[in-house]
Write a protein that holds these residues in place. Structure first.
Motif, PDB file in Angstrom:
ATOM      1  N   ILE A  37       0.864  -1.185   0.000  1.00 30.50           N
ATOM      2  CA  ILE A  37       0.000   0.000   0.000  1.00 30.50           C
ATOM      3  C   ILE A  37       0.900   1.234   0.000  1.00 30.50           C
ATOM      4  N   ALA A  38       0.556   2.237  -0.788  1.00 30.75           N
ATOM      5  CA  ALA A  38       1.387   3.436  -0.900  1.00 30.75           C
ATOM      6  C   ALA A  38       1.542   4.119   0.457  1.00 30.75           C
ATOM      7  N   LEU A  39       2.760   4.613   0.732  1.00 25.40           N
ATOM      8  CA  LEU A  39       3.019   5.289   2.006  1.00 25.40           C
ATOM      9  C   LEU A  39       2.091   6.472   2.201  1.00 25.40           C
ATOM     10  N   GLU A  40       1.858   7.242   1.143  1.00 29.73           N
ATOM     11  CA  GLU A  40       0.980   8.413   1.254  1.00 29.73           C
ATOM     12  C   GLU A  40      -0.423   8.012   1.678  1.00 29.73           C
ATOM     13  N   LEU A  41      -0.910   6.880   1.154  1.00 30.92           N
ATOM     14  CA  LEU A  41      -2.240   6.413   1.521  1.00 30.92           C
ATOM     15  C   LEU A  41      -2.272   5.941   2.972  1.00 30.92           C
ATOM     16  N   LEU A  42      -1.205   5.271   3.426  1.00 28.31           N
ATOM     17  CA  LEU A  42      -1.134   4.842   4.825  1.00 28.31           C
ATOM     18  C   LEU A  42      -1.111   6.047   5.763  1.00 28.31           C
ATOM     19  N   GLN A  43      -0.351   7.080   5.409  1.00 24.54           N
ATOM     20  CA  GLN A  43      -0.291   8.291   6.241  1.00 24.54           C
ATOM     21  C   GLN A  43      -1.649   8.969   6.306  1.00 24.54           C
ATOM     22  N   HIS A  44      -2.337   9.038   5.179  1.00 24.20           N
ATOM     23  CA  HIS A  44      -3.664   9.657   5.169  1.00 24.20           C
ATOM     24  C   HIS A  44      -4.645   8.842   6.007  1.00 24.20           C
ATOM     25  N   PHE A  45      -4.526   7.510   5.939  1.00 22.39           N
ATOM     26  CA  PHE A  45      -5.407   6.653   6.731  1.00 22.39           C
ATOM     27  C   PHE A  45      -5.222   6.899   8.221  1.00 22.39           C
ATOM     28  N   GLU A  46      -3.991   7.078   8.674  1.00 20.56           N
ATOM     29  CA  GLU A  46      -3.746   7.282  10.106  1.00 20.56           C
ATOM     30  C   GLU A  46      -4.130   8.683  10.569  1.00 20.56           C
ATOM     31  N   ARG A  47      -4.501   9.562   9.638  1.00 13.71           N
ATOM     32  CA  ARG A  47      -5.013  10.884  10.028  1.00 13.71           C
ATOM     33  C   ARG A  47      -6.541  10.904  10.090  1.00 13.71           C
ATOM     34  N   THR A  48      -7.191  10.355   9.085  1.00  8.92           N
ATOM     35  CA  THR A  48      -8.656  10.494   9.001  1.00  8.92           C
ATOM     36  C   THR A  48      -9.366   9.195   8.673  1.00  8.92           C
ATOM     37  N   SER A  63     -11.800  -3.677   3.540  1.00 12.91           N
ATOM     38  CA  SER A  63     -10.676  -4.483   3.060  1.00 12.91           C
ATOM     39  C   SER A  63      -9.351  -3.867   3.494  1.00 12.91           C
ATOM     40  N   PHE A  64      -9.242  -2.538   3.413  1.00 10.68           N
ATOM     41  CA  PHE A  64      -8.027  -1.835   3.825  1.00 10.68           C
ATOM     42  C   PHE A  64      -7.744  -2.078   5.304  1.00 10.68           C
ATOM     43  N   VAL A  65      -8.768  -1.933   6.152  1.00  6.61           N
ATOM     44  CA  VAL A  65      -8.594  -2.075   7.606  1.00  6.61           C
ATOM     45  C   VAL A  65      -8.191  -3.504   7.957  1.00  6.61           C
ATOM     46  N   ARG A  66      -8.765  -4.480   7.266  1.00 13.44           N
ATOM     47  CA  ARG A  66      -8.395  -5.879   7.536  1.00 13.44           C
ATOM     48  C   ARG A  66      -6.911  -6.107   7.232  1.00 13.44           C
ATOM     49  N   THR A  67      -6.451  -5.585   6.097  1.00 11.93           N
ATOM     50  CA  THR A  67      -5.048  -5.743   5.725  1.00 11.93           C
ATOM     51  C   THR A  67      -4.136  -5.016   6.716  1.00 11.93           C
ATOM     52  N   TYR A  68      -4.519  -3.800   7.126  1.00 15.90           N
ATOM     53  CA  TYR A  68      -3.722  -3.012   8.070  1.00 15.90           C
ATOM     54  C   TYR A  68      -3.617  -3.733   9.410  1.00 15.90           C
TER      55      TYR A  68
END
Length: 307
Positions: A37-48, A63-68
């Motif tokens: 998963i792109a770093l930028e997308l991971l950073q955005h996920f941990e903000r909002t 699906s994203f949350v399960r993978t994380y």
């Protein structure tokens, strides 16, 4: 719940997951290397929690949350339950209680004056007036004797007009409403294969007449040879989106004119309206691009092939 409550719950959920990740000494770079998963997308996920991101939609986010969760080493089920609470604006700090040992946050107090009596509205006043007994109307002479005069029925005419206007408005909305793209459906691989019609066309034996495509075409992507994490798919004019499919599972997409598939194409099998479609026919960019015309031509060619 209002949008503000949902946004706050999403941010609180993302913040708690970030703290859990740091406690378990997992960096974002580690997550990126493991999940791709792109770093930028991971950073955005941990903000909002991607609530304000263009890729936000409930199916993708689950699906994203399960993978994380798997990547930071915690069970996915409580994280998915917390996500459902966040969708409803009711996530407090349940994950922090379970994984960080924090005390539960108190429930929010009701706003002052929320139950205070409000002055009666004009509509309520009208209803109260309508319930008051009315004086009987005078008697009038009729051929059969004395009869009571009937009250004017103007309110019935008004109510009928409003009902007709509402009916016409609902009818126009139904006819003119935009048709949303349905979310993909997860299916077990056995179900996806079993759903193919009995008259499947293959290169070895084809029916004498090719099927005619309907308004909607169903594409079933099966992770037949390995876990797909992720495959990127664009349906018609929708955005290109990533999808994670466990090995042995499948996902169903519906399109009208075109579907494009990218990444890990060697690990999938593909059915279109139940008919197997070759995954080695790719464009110069390594993508599988299937249009309605191409699919119809492919089925026609199979029908013309010798038995």
């Amino acid at each position: 719940m209002g949008e503000q409550a949902v946004s706050e719950s999403m941010r609180r959920l993302a913040h708690d997951l970030q703290r859990i990740r740091k406690k378990r000494k997992r960096s974002l770079e580690d997550i990126h290397q493991e999940t791709k998963i792109a770093l930028e997308l991971l950073q955005h996920f941990e903000r909002t929690a991607l609530y304000d991101h263009e890729r936000y939609n409930p199916v993708y986010l689950r699906s994203f949350v399960r993978t994380y969760a798997n990547a930071i080493g915690i069970e996915a089920s409580p994280v998915l339950e917390a996500l459902e609470l966040a969708f409803e604006g009711r996530y407090r700090n349940q994950l922090a209680v379970q994984f960080l040992g924090e005390d539960p946050l108190p429930e929010p107090e009701p706003e002052a004056g929320a139950v205070a009596a409000e002055p009666p509205s004009e509509a309520a006043t009208d209803r109260a007036t309508a319930r008051q007994p009315q004086a009987p109307l005078p008697l009038v002479a009729a051929p059969g004797g004395l009869e009571r005069m009937e009250r004017p029925a103007s309110w019935k005419v008004w109510a009928g007009g409003v009902a007709v206007a509402i009916g016409i408005g609902l009818g126009l909305w139904y006819l003119l409403r935009p048709m949303p793209t349905p979310p993909p459906e997860h299916l077990p691989i056995d179900t996806a294969v079993a759903s193919a019609p009995d008259t499947v066309i293959s290169a070895e034996g084809a029916s004498a007449q090719a099927p005619v495509l309907g308004d909607t075409i169903t594409a079933t992507v099966i992770a037949a040879f390995d876990k797909v994490d992720p495959i990127r798919i664009r349906v018609d004019r929708d955005l290109r989106r990533p999808y994670w499919i466990e090995q042995g599972d499948s996902m169903r997409f519906r399109f009208t004119e075109r579907i494009i598939l990218e990444n890990q194409l060697d690990d999938i099998q593909l059915l279109l309206n139940g008919y197997p479609y070759p995954t080695d026919q790719r464009d110069a960019q390594g993508r599988i691009v299937i249009t309605r015309a191409q699919l119809q031509a492919y089925l026609d060619s199979l029908a013309r092939s010798p038995r």
